[in-house]
Design an enzyme around this catalytic site. Structure first.
Site, PDB file in Angstrom:
ATOM      1  N   SER A 277       0.831  -1.219   0.000  1.00 14.44           N
ATOM      2  CA  SER A 277       0.000   0.000   0.000  1.00 14.44           C
ATOM      3  C   SER A 277       0.856   1.256   0.000  1.00 14.44           C
ATOM      4  O   SER A 277       0.610   2.191  -0.774  1.00 14.44           O
ATOM      5  CB  SER A 277      -0.977   0.002   1.176  1.00 14.44           C
ATOM      6  OG  SER A 277      -0.309  -0.204   2.398  1.00 14.44           O
ATOM      7  N   HIS A 307      -1.845  -8.891   1.842  1.00 17.54           N
ATOM      8  CA  HIS A 307      -1.527  -7.625   2.530  1.00 17.54           C
ATOM      9  C   HIS A 307      -2.663  -7.339   3.529  1.00 17.54           C
ATOM     10  O   HIS A 307      -2.948  -8.161   4.406  1.00 17.54           O
ATOM     11  CB  HIS A 307      -1.322  -6.539   1.462  1.00 17.54           C
ATOM     12  CG  HIS A 307      -0.784  -5.235   1.964  1.00 17.54           C
ATOM     13  ND1 HIS A 307      -0.120  -5.100   3.160  1.00 17.54           N
ATOM     14  CD2 HIS A 307      -0.811  -3.974   1.429  1.00 17.54           C
ATOM     15  CE1 HIS A 307       0.245  -3.827   3.332  1.00 17.54           C
ATOM     16  NE2 HIS A 307      -0.180  -3.128   2.298  1.00 17.54           N
TER      17      HIS A 307
HETATM   18  N1  NMX Z   1       1.282 -19.814   5.486  1.00 14.86           N
HETATM   19  C1  NMX Z   1       1.668 -20.670   4.521  1.00 14.86           C
HETATM   20  N2  NMX Z   1       2.707 -20.484   3.713  1.00 14.86           N
HETATM   21  C2  NMX Z   1       3.437 -19.381   3.915  1.00 14.86           C
HETATM   22  C3  NMX Z   1       3.143 -18.454   4.926  1.00 14.86           C
HETATM   23  C4  NMX Z   1       1.996 -18.688   5.715  1.00 14.86           C
HETATM   24  N3  NMX Z   1       1.585 -17.843   6.661  1.00 14.86           N
HETATM   25  N4  NMX Z   1       4.046 -17.455   4.889  1.00 14.86           N
HETATM   26  C5  NMX Z   1       4.892 -17.749   3.882  1.00 14.86           C
HETATM   27  N5  NMX Z   1       4.514 -18.911   3.284  1.00 14.86           N
HETATM   28  C6  NMX Z   1       5.104 -19.545   2.117  1.00 14.86           C
HETATM   29  C7  NMX Z   1       4.993 -18.617   0.922  1.00 14.86           C
HETATM   30  O1  NMX Z   1       3.684 -18.677   0.347  1.00 14.86           O
HETATM   31  C8  NMX Z   1       6.095 -19.131   0.028  1.00 14.86           C
HETATM   32  O2  NMX Z   1       5.634 -20.313  -0.583  1.00 14.86           O
HETATM   33  P1  NMX Z   1       5.994 -20.639  -2.136  1.00 14.86           P
HETATM   34  O3  NMX Z   1       7.491 -20.704  -2.192  1.00 14.86           O
HETATM   35  O4  NMX Z   1       5.330 -21.950  -2.365  1.00 14.86           O
HETATM   36  O5  NMX Z   1       5.445 -19.512  -2.941  1.00 14.86           O
HETATM   37  C9  NMX Z   1       7.167 -19.516   1.050  1.00 14.86           C
HETATM   38  O6  NMX Z   1       6.493 -19.722   2.298  1.00 14.86           O
HETATM   39  C10 NMX Z   1       8.236 -18.467   1.242  1.00 14.86           C
HETATM   40  O7  NMX Z   1       7.593 -17.247   1.548  1.00 14.86           O
HETATM   41  P2  NMX Z   1       8.331 -16.148   2.457  1.00 14.86           P
HETATM   42  O8  NMX Z   1       9.562 -15.726   1.739  1.00 14.86           O
HETATM   43  O9  NMX Z   1       8.474 -16.653   3.831  1.00 14.86           O
HETATM   44  O10 NMX Z   1       7.256 -14.982   2.504  1.00 14.86           O
HETATM   45  P3  NMX Z   1       6.955 -13.848   1.437  1.00 14.86           P
HETATM   46  O11 NMX Z   1       7.846 -12.690   1.710  1.00 14.86           O
HETATM   47  O12 NMX Z   1       6.970 -14.398   0.051  1.00 14.86           O
HETATM   48  O13 NMX Z   1       5.443 -13.487   1.770  1.00 14.86           O
HETATM   49  C11 NMX Z   1       3.608 -13.004   3.185  1.00 14.86           C
HETATM   50  C12 NMX Z   1       5.079 -12.763   2.916  1.00 14.86           C
HETATM   51  C13 NMX Z   1       3.152 -12.056   4.287  1.00 14.86           C
HETATM   52  C14 NMX Z   1       2.815 -12.683   1.904  1.00 14.86           C
HETATM   53  C15 NMX Z   1       3.400 -14.472   3.593  1.00 14.86           C
HETATM   54  O14 NMX Z   1       4.081 -14.725   4.791  1.00 14.86           O
HETATM   55  C16 NMX Z   1       1.933 -14.837   3.740  1.00 14.86           C
HETATM   56  O15 NMX Z   1       1.292 -15.190   2.734  1.00 14.86           O
HETATM   57  N6  NMX Z   1       1.367 -14.756   4.987  1.00 14.86           N
HETATM   58  C17 NMX Z   1      -0.035 -14.969   5.211  1.00 14.86           C
HETATM   59  C18 NMX Z   1      -0.845 -13.764   4.763  1.00 14.86           C
HETATM   60  C19 NMX Z   1      -0.654 -12.607   5.731  1.00 14.86           C
HETATM   61  O16 NMX Z   1      -0.739 -12.750   6.929  1.00 14.86           O
HETATM   62  N7  NMX Z   1      -0.438 -11.404   5.159  1.00 14.86           N
HETATM   63  C20 NMX Z   1      -0.377 -10.187   5.981  1.00 14.86           C
HETATM   64  C21 NMX Z   1       1.011  -9.524   6.020  1.00 14.86           C
HETATM   65  C22 NMX Z   1       0.972  -8.303   6.890  1.00 14.86           C
HETATM   66  N8  NMX Z   1       0.140  -7.250   6.332  1.00 14.86           N
HETATM   67  O17 NMX Z   1      -0.689  -6.709   6.988  1.00 14.86           O
HETATM   68  O18 NMX Z   1       0.275  -6.895   5.148  1.00 14.86           O
HETATM   69  C1  MLT Z   2       2.285  -3.602   6.504  1.00 19.21           C
HETATM   70  O1  MLT Z   2       1.933  -3.123   7.593  1.00 19.21           O
HETATM   71  O2  MLT Z   2       2.315  -2.910   5.476  1.00 19.21           O
HETATM   72  C2  MLT Z   2       2.562  -5.061   6.439  1.00 19.21           C
HETATM   73  O3  MLT Z   2       3.121  -5.553   7.590  1.00 19.21           O
HETATM   74  C3  MLT Z   2       3.251  -5.511   5.186  1.00 19.21           C
HETATM   75  C4  MLT Z   2       4.667  -5.078   4.988  1.00 19.21           C
HETATM   76  O4  MLT Z   2       5.265  -4.349   5.745  1.00 19.21           O
HETATM   77  O5  MLT Z   2       5.229  -5.555   3.958  1.00 19.21           O
END
Ligand code: NMX
Ligand code: MLT
Length: 473
Positions: A277, A307
Site C-alpha cells: 500500500s 496484505h
Molecule cells: N502460510 C503458509 N505459507 C506461507 C506463509 C503462511 N503464513 N508465509 C509464507 N509462506 C510460504 C509462501 O507462500 C512461500 O511459498 P511458495 O514458495 O510456495 O510460494 C514460502 O512460504 C516463502 O515465503 P516467504 O519468503 O516466507 O514470505 P513472502 O515474503 O513471500 O510473503 C507473506 C510474505 C506475508 C505474503 C506471507 O508470509 C503470507 O502469505 N502470509 C499470510 C498472509 C498474511 O498474513 N499477510 C499479511 C502480512 C501483513 N500485512 O498486513 O500486510
Molecule cells: C504492513 O503493515 O504494510 C505489512 O506488515 C506488510 C509489509 O510491511 O510488507
C-alpha cells in the site's frame, strides 16, 4: 510544566535508545517541542528547507555510493531485500519491527500524548511525529485534533458514489470508491491546473492530505453503517479526538473500544515504504497524481489477501476453527487444522512477513491490550494457543522465512470483542489508519521534489543472456 514533562520523557527515552547506533539519525530528529507553535503547517515550513539541503548534500557528496548488489533472485522474488526507496516517516528492522521516526511502539506509547481518560497514544500525535520527526506537546495534539475535525465535511456526491454500488459490494470497494469521489475537491489538482511552481507543490499536497486524513473516517463509517446498520449514519462529534470520533461514528461508544481504536490507528499507520500500500501510494504520487488518486490506489493494494485483507482472513479462519472444532480445541486438534489449511494450498493468515523475522511488535502490543482488557475472551485464548501451535508447523514446512505472527493475527479478536464482528470490514480500518503514514510521506515526497518512479524491467531472455555472459567471464 508540559515542557519539563517532555524533557524527562526524552531523557528516559534517550537512555533506552542511546546505545543503538542505528538510531543516531532518528534521535537527531527527535527533539521535544520547546516551541509553543500549535500550527503543524508552519512547523513543516521551517523544517522543509533544512531537509531539502540535507538531501541535496547527500546526493552531491554520496550519490554514487553503492547500497548492495541486485541478484536474479531479487528480480524474480518481488524485489525482496533490494533497497530502492526513500521513505522518511518510518523504518522497519527485521528483528525489532517498526520505528516511527526512530521511536518503537512501546516508546510511542510512553511519550505520545494520550486522551485524558486513556493510556494509548492519540493518532493525531503520531501524525505530528510522522510529519515533523518531533514528539508533539498535548496542546499541539489538541490543535491538530481540532484542525482535523474542522476539515471533516464530506460532500453528498461522495455518499451518492458509494450508494451507486450494491450494498453487498466489498467494504474496501465501497471505501476506495468514496476516496476516489473525494478527489473532486483536490487542491493539488486545482493548483497544478493553475500553473503552481514546483517549489510550492507541497502546500496544496499538505491541504489535500490533511483533508483526506480528516475525511476518511467519515467515509469509512458511512460504509459500515450502510452495510451493517441499515444506513443509519451517526454524525461526527467534534468534541472527540480522531480515534474516539471514528469509533463513535461506527456506533461504538465504549471507552475501551475508543482506546483500542486509538491504538489500532497508531500502530497500523505506517510500515516503511516498501509494503504494497505504501509503495503504491508513493509510486502513483510520483507521477504527481494528487493525494486522493495516490491513496485510493494504495487502498486497492491494501485490499489484497497477502496484505491488508489478511486481517479479515484471520478472523474468518479463526471462526471456521471454532465452527469445526469448538472453542475448547486442544493444541493437537489445532495443529491438525493448521496442517489441513496448508495441505489445501492455502496460507495461514496472520503469519509470516516479507521483511520481519520475529514476532511483529504490533502483534505484541495488541496482545498486551488483550491481556489487560479482555484476558478471558475465548477467541483471544484461541489466538494465544495459535501463537504456540503455528510457528513450529510453519517451521516444519521448511520454506517459510518467518513463522511468527504479524499485525493481522491479532486485531480481529479485539474488534470482535467490542462488537465490531463484521470481519469483511476490517481492512477498511487498516486503510483509515494507513492514510496517516502514506499522506505524511506524500507531503515529504513533494517537499523534497522526489523523482518519478521508473525502475528498469527486463525479460527472461535478457536475464538468461546476462547470466550466460556473467558465467563465461
Ligand atoms: N502460510 C503458509 N505459507 C506461507 C506463509 C503462511 N503464513 N508465509 C509464507 N509462506 C510460504 C509462501 O507462500 C512461500 O511459498 P511458495 O514458495 O510456495 O510460494 C514460502 O512460504 C516463502 O515465503 P516467504 O519468503 O516466507 O514470505 P513472502 O515474503 O513471500 O510473503 C507473506 C510474505 C506475508 C505474503 C506471507 O508470509 C503470507 O502469505 N502470509 C499470510 C498472509 C498474511 O498474513 N499477510 C499479511 C502480512 C501483513 N500485512 O498486513 O500486510
Ligand atoms: C504492513 O503493515 O504494510 C505489512 O506488515 C506488510 C509489509 O510491511 O510488507
Amino acid at each position: 510544566m508540559v515542557f519539563f514533562r517532555s524533557i524527562s520523557a526524552l531523557s528516559r527515552l534517550r537512555s533506552r535508545v542511546g546505545q543503538q547506533s542505528s538510531l543516531s539519525n532518528s534521535v537527531r530528529w527527535l527533539q521535544m517541542q520547546s516551541s509553543t507553535d500549535l500550527d503543524l503547517k508552519s512547523q513543516l515550513q521551517e523544517l522543509i528547507p533544512e531537509q531539502q539541503d540535507r538531501l541535496k548534500k547527500l546526493k552531491s557528496e554520496h550519490g554514487k555510493v553503492q547500497l548492495g548488489n541486485i541478484t536474479v533472485d531479487m528480480v524474480i522474488g518481488g524485489m525482496r531485500g533490494m533497497t530502492g526507496l526513500l521513505w522518511e516517516t518510518s523504518l522497519l528492522d527485521a528483528d525489532e519491527g517498526i520505528r516511527f521516526r526512530g521511536l518503537s511502539i512501546p516508546e510511542c506509547q510512553k511519550v505520545l500524548p494520550a486522551a485524558p481518560s486513556g493510556a494509548e497514544p492519540l493518532p493525531e500525535g503520531l501524525l505530528w511525529l510522522l510529519l515533523t520527526g518531533k514528539v508533539p506537546s498535548k496542546e499541539q495534539v489538541e490543535a491538530l485534533s481540532k484542525d482535523l475535525a474542522s476539515r471533516a465535511a464530506v460532500p453528498d456526491y461522495v455518499y451518492n458514489a458509494i450508494d451507486a454500488l450494491p450494498s453487498t459490494a466489498h467494504p474496501m470497494t465501497q471505501f476506495a470508491s468514496g476516496v476516489m469521489a473525494l478527489q473532486v475537491q483536490s487542491e493539488f489538482q486545482k493548483a497544478y491546473e493553475s500553473g503552481i511552481h514546483k517549489s510550492k507543490f507541497w502546500e496544496p499536497t499538505y491541504e489535500d492530505c490533511l483533508n483526506l486524513i480528516a475525511r476518511v473516517p467519515v467515509v469509512a463509517a458511512y460504509v459500515y453503517r450502510r452495510m451493517y446498520k441499515n444506513g443509519d449514519s451517526i454524525p461526527s462529534d467534534k468534541s472527540l479526538d480522531y480515534g474516539a470520533n471514528f469509533s463513535h461514528m461506527l456506533g461504538f461508544d465504549d471507552e475501551k473500544m475508543k482506546e483500542l481504536m486509538r491504538l489500532y490507528i497508531t500502530i497500523h499507520s505506517d510500515h516503511e515504504g516498501g509494503n504494497v500500500s505504501a509503495h503504491t501510494g508513493h509510486l502513483v504520487g510520483s507521477a504527481l497524481s494528487d493525494p486522493y488518486l495516490s491513496f485510493a490506489a494504495a487502498l486497492n493494494g491494501l485490499a489484497g489477501p497477502l496484505h491488508g485483507l489478511a486481517n479479515q482472513e484471520v478472523l474468518l479462519w479463526i471462526k471456521s476453527v471454532v465452527e469445526e472444532c469448538g472453542e475448547n480445541i486442544t493444541k493437537e486438534q489445532l495443529k491438525e487444522y493448521v496442517w489441513k489449511t496448508l495441505n489445501s494450498g492455502k496460507v495461514v493468515p496472520g503469519y509470516g512477513h516479507g521483511v520481519l523475522r520475529k514476532t511483529d511488535p504490533r502483534y505484541v502490543c495488541q496482545r498486551e491490550f488483550a491481556l489487560k482488557h479482555l484476558p478471558d475472551d475465548p477467541l483471544f485464548q484461541l489466538v494465544s494457543k495459535l501463537y504456540e501451535v503455528v510457528p513450529p508447523v510453519l517451521t516444519e514446512l521448511g520454506k517459510v522465512k518467518n513463522p511468527w505472527p504479524n499485525v493481522d493475527a491479532h486485531s480481529g479478536v479485539l474488534l470482535n470483542h467490542y462488537g465490531l464482528t463484521e470481519a469483511r470490514y476490517y481492512t477498511v480500518l487498516f486503510g483509515v489508519s494507513r492514510s496517516l503514514g502514506i499522506c505524511s510521506q506524500l507531503i515529504w515526497d513533494r517537499a523534497l521534489g522526489l523523482a518519478l518512479e521508473r525502475p528498469k524491467s527486463v525479460t527472461m531472455d535478457w536475464l538468461e543472456a546476462h547470466c550466460k555472459k556473467a558465467s563465461s567471464t
